[in-house]
Design an enzyme around this catalytic site. Structure first.
Site, mmCIF file in Angstrom:
data_model
loop_
_atom_site.group_PDB
_atom_site.id
_atom_site.type_symbol
_atom_site.label_atom_id
_atom_site.label_comp_id
_atom_site.label_asym_id
_atom_site.label_seq_id
_atom_site.Cartn_x
_atom_site.Cartn_y
_atom_site.Cartn_z
ATOM 1 N N SER A 149 37.249 -5.700 -10.654
ATOM 2 C CA SER A 149 38.215 -5.670 -11.753
ATOM 3 C C SER A 149 39.641 -6.006 -11.336
ATOM 4 C CB SER A 149 38.137 -4.298 -12.424
ATOM 5 O OG SER A 149 38.806 -4.311 -13.663
ATOM 6 N N ASP A 171 29.193 -5.880 -20.258
ATOM 7 C CA ASP A 171 30.593 -6.293 -20.094
ATOM 8 C C ASP A 171 30.733 -7.743 -20.560
ATOM 9 O OD1 ASP A 171 33.217 -6.664 -19.383
ATOM 10 O OD2 ASP A 171 32.880 -6.540 -17.215
ATOM 11 N N HIS A 219 31.451 -2.335 -17.738
ATOM 12 C CA HIS A 219 32.394 -3.023 -16.849
ATOM 13 C C HIS A 219 32.327 -2.473 -15.423
ATOM 14 C CE1 HIS A 219 35.840 -5.267 -15.530
ATOM 15 N NE2 HIS A 219 36.553 -4.178 -15.321
#
Length: 265
Positions: free
Chosen positions: A165, A216, A243
């Site tokens: 991320s 996601d 995610h």
């Protein structure tokens, strides 16, 4: 006469109850000592063999001086008896927006890597965990330099870089500038993948495991599409995961991580 008859009736009932109790006692005792089939089945479902004794892995912490100072956690590789050995590979773990290096300790990733012969280094990026924020990491080049400084100071020569991320702000520019310093790359739905051309991606020779959760559909799907332009990649799409897919399905993630690392040696 009535009184005598009543006493005889009562006595007969007592004797009958005594006989019945005597006859039923073995089955009652047996029933109280042996669980029913349903209970036995429940026990078989609920009880599993105990796990093998875990190797005691020490996770040490440290702080690298500089601007900003960087807090990190490290697990050194050990063999089956818990003795320290030379690392098969060095794995540097970054983290996402809501996490820190502690995430990898709590998830068991640091211990898992160490018990499989890998040196694991998890860093708190500036402004997260125990690392203070700094204006010195506001550009891509600054972040690349910081990551390079961290690896050099801790003796990481050819790293496997794991980046979920938000940490894509660090890992993707580093990959583009210093891919030769990476033995492997594990992006987990990282940010920043739209900033580069197909030609830039195709010039990277670093083996890459692209990881994302099937649920996601935003950053995971977007990063997957861009990172697939890397010529030496494989993909782990984690069904039913969001995610932070490694948090949703840590066992599946860890298995894929070890499998990927084993192919890099």
């Amino acid at each position: 006469m009535n009184f005598l008859r009543n006493r005889l009736v009562v006595l007969g009932l007592v004797l009958l109850a005594t006989v019945l109790l005597y006859l039923l006692l073995p089955s009652i005792r047996q029933g109280s000592m042996e669980p029913s089939l349903d209970v036995q089945r429940m026990g078989l479902v609920a009880v599993s063999p105990p796990p093998p004794p875990a190797i005691n892995v020490s996770v040490r912490t440290g702080q690298l001086p500089g601007d900003p100072p960087l807090f990190f956690r490290e697990a050194l590789p050990v063999d089956g008896s818990g003795r320290q050995i030379l690392p098969r590979l060095q794995v540097v773990l970054l983290h996402g927006q809501a996490f820190s290096s502690k995430t990898w300790e709590e998830l068991g990733t640091l211990a898992l890597l160490a018990t499989n012969g890998y040196q694991a280094l998890a860093v708190d990026l500036p402004g997260f965990g125990n690392s203070p924020d700094s204006d010195a990491v506001k550009t891509d080049q600054h972040r690349v330099d910081l990551l390079g400084r961290f690896m050099e100071a801790l003796g990481v020569r050819t790293a496997v870089l794991l980046s979920p991320s938000m940490s894509g702000h660090y890992s993707i520019p580093f990959l583009m500038k210093h891919s030769a310093q990476l033995h492997g790359f594990i992006p987990i739905a990282p940010v920043g993948t739209r900033s580069y051309t197909p030609q830039q991606y195709q010039s990277i020779q670093t083996p890459t495991l692209i990881v994302f959760g099937a649920l996601d559909t935003n950053l995971g799907a977007q990063s997957h599409k861009n990172l697939m332009q890397l010529p030496h990649h494989s993909v782990l799409k984690m069904e039913g995961a969001r995610h932070a897919c490694y948090m949703d399905k840590p066992w599946e993630f860890h298995q894929a991580l070890l499998d990927f690392l084993s192919k890099l040696e």
